[in-house]
Design an enzyme around this catalytic site. Sequence first.
Site, PDB file in Angstrom:
ATOM      1  CB  CYS A  76      48.311  56.531  30.447  1.00  0.00           C
ATOM      2  SG  CYS A  76      48.428  58.043  29.502  1.00  0.00           S
ATOM      3  N   GLY A 105      45.362  50.074  40.556  1.00  0.00           N
ATOM      4  CA  GLY A 105      46.373  49.643  41.524  1.00  0.00           C
ATOM      5  C   GLY A 105      47.320  50.762  41.913  1.00  0.00           C
ATOM      6  CG  ASP A 131      49.187  42.296  41.615  1.00  0.00           C
ATOM      7  OD1 ASP A 131      48.955  41.219  41.047  1.00  0.00           O
ATOM      8  OD2 ASP A 131      49.701  43.275  41.032  1.00  0.00           O
TER       9      ASP A 131
END
Length: 326
Positions: A76, A105, A131
């Site tokens: 966003c 994340g 990740d």
Amino acid sequence: MNKIETIGILTSGGDAPGMNAAIRAVTRAAIYNGYRVMGIKRGYLGLVVDDIEEFTSKSVSNIIQLGGTILKTARCREFMSVEGRRQAYENMSRRGIDALVVIGGDGTLKGASTFEREYNIPIIGLPATIDNDLGGTDRTIGYDTALNTITEAVDKIRDTATSHERLFLVEVMGHMAGYLALNGAIASGAEAAIIPEKDTELDQLADLINRGFRKSKNSAIVLVAENPETGGAMGLAERIKREFPEYDARVTILGHLQRGGSPTAADRILASRLGAEAITALSNGEHNIMIGIRNGELVHIPLHDTANHKACIEQSDINLVKILSI
Ligand code: F6P
């Protein structure tokens, strides 16, 4: 800080398998402890544009096995501005939301840290990204599923690599972290992993070639961590064409395939434990922390420390790929 009655929950950034299990755990643990729960749509955007609905225990039925996120997610831009965050705070206050649990994340947790600092709102972060690149936690929600997806994909690619006696470069995600590439290589028995934490790609590639895999093997699979600076597997294939024209290198980019699918049991359990702990932490008056896991124990890490990820790639794992691929 005021007494907490209503907790808002959102998922933000790239989706990761297990986010739904986390949403379920947060919602049910909150309701069990007497809180109201509000589901916020599309990450921080839902706060900015007031796309929020009340969640019941039933809202999270039958989702533990689903990939993606039922709350939707977004990166966003609006929330990055002071004005966007002010709008978000106003909507939150009007809805009576006293605290937030944000799942995502590093970008998500950084946003949470800024928001909390500006408006003094209790926020708990849960680490969710394929990740595995957040400080303070050994594992992030989604990593295990992505690793399994990569392993299955490489098993399939190996059939062609072996049959055609080719060198395959398989590009995996990781956002400048090599966990998926390195552990994907160990799990799939790949001949090498090229990761951003280690030397230059050229050195790593020369190492592989100089090991002369063609002498002992007729095919090879190299896992390459995505790397916009070097062009990842495509960039490497171009260089192989130029510098080692005798090799018939092919590229497979696994892409968003790695982010989808039903979460593994490990991701579901991790998400469930972290989600429930978020509510315990809020009940105990804690805030501005991420719940992580270290050596199997749940830990509470200050939000601002989670961005300081130090690569925890073990040299012994790098060596392992080499030793096991002779
Ligand atoms: O952070 C998760 C991740 O999948 C990274 O591995 C990758 O670099 C990035 O998101 C891709 O983002 P997007 O889906 O927005 O292209």
